[in-house]
Design an enzyme around this catalytic site. Sequence first.
Site, mmCIF file in Angstrom:
data_model
loop_
_atom_site.group_PDB
_atom_site.id
_atom_site.type_symbol
_atom_site.label_atom_id
_atom_site.label_comp_id
_atom_site.label_asym_id
_atom_site.label_seq_id
_atom_site.Cartn_x
_atom_site.Cartn_y
_atom_site.Cartn_z
ATOM 1 N N LEU A 50 1.219 -1.099 -0.218
ATOM 2 C CA LEU A 50 0.232 0.036 0.356
ATOM 3 C C LEU A 50 0.344 0.632 -0.020
ATOM 4 C CD1 LEU A 50 -2.537 -1.510 2.567
ATOM 5 C CD2 LEU A 50 -2.775 -1.057 0.070
ATOM 6 N N CYS A 51 2.409 1.081 0.072
ATOM 7 C CA CYS A 51 3.146 2.230 -0.137
ATOM 8 C C CYS A 51 2.716 2.338 -1.323
ATOM 9 C CB CYS A 51 4.158 1.893 0.257
ATOM 10 S SG CYS A 51 6.052 3.170 0.013
ATOM 11 N N HIS A 52 2.739 4.064 -1.950
ATOM 12 C CA HIS A 52 2.828 4.965 -3.086
ATOM 13 C C HIS A 52 3.832 4.831 -3.838
ATOM 14 C CE1 HIS A 52 -0.498 6.475 -1.267
ATOM 15 N NE2 HIS A 52 -1.751 6.480 -2.068
ATOM 16 N N MET A 105 8.519 6.515 4.160
ATOM 17 C CA MET A 105 9.276 4.475 3.896
ATOM 18 C C MET A 105 10.224 5.197 2.808
ATOM 19 S SD MET A 105 6.822 3.763 5.809
ATOM 20 C CE MET A 105 7.560 2.509 5.547
ATOM 21 N N GLU A 106 10.489 5.699 2.313
ATOM 22 C CA GLU A 106 11.626 5.559 1.205
ATOM 23 C C GLU A 106 12.717 5.705 2.159
ATOM 24 O OE1 GLU A 106 8.447 6.116 -1.355
ATOM 25 O OE2 GLU A 106 8.878 6.750 0.264
ATOM 26 N N ASP A 156 26.012 -8.408 6.678
ATOM 27 C CA ASP A 156 26.312 -9.346 5.455
ATOM 28 C C ASP A 156 27.408 -8.867 4.569
ATOM 29 O OD1 ASP A 156 25.411 -11.120 3.442
ATOM 30 O OD2 ASP A 156 26.060 -10.193 1.753
#
Length: 127
Positions: free
Chosen positions: A74-76, A110-111, A125
Amino acid sequence: MTPVHLDRTGAARMVDVGAKGVTRRRAVARGSVAMSPTALRALRAGALKKGDALAAARLAGIMAAKKAAELIPLCHPLAIDSAEVRLHLAASRVEVEAEVASSGKTGVEMEALTAVAAACLTLYDMV
């Protein structure tokens, strides 16, 4: 009140931001990866078997910022104007900061968070 990511029936939906105006958006997120003194020395010296973890982490973060909408439901999807990942080697960890900017109808939090997560995962890693 119904949560914004659910319709009246409770089904998931992407929020309609069509009526919002375009504004300049900026978000900064931070995280860190703790590591042993031995690992941090190898990182500082550029002596890791897997190569330049700092360069890889920066690139991973920037790439992840561009892919946030593909990873988070649901993230644009956004047109990002800029994305920067900064790394600081502290006493027992690497501190990661991502800054993302856009001109759009929704924020870039969010980005920025996705950029930090990917950069931290890449460091973990490779070290």
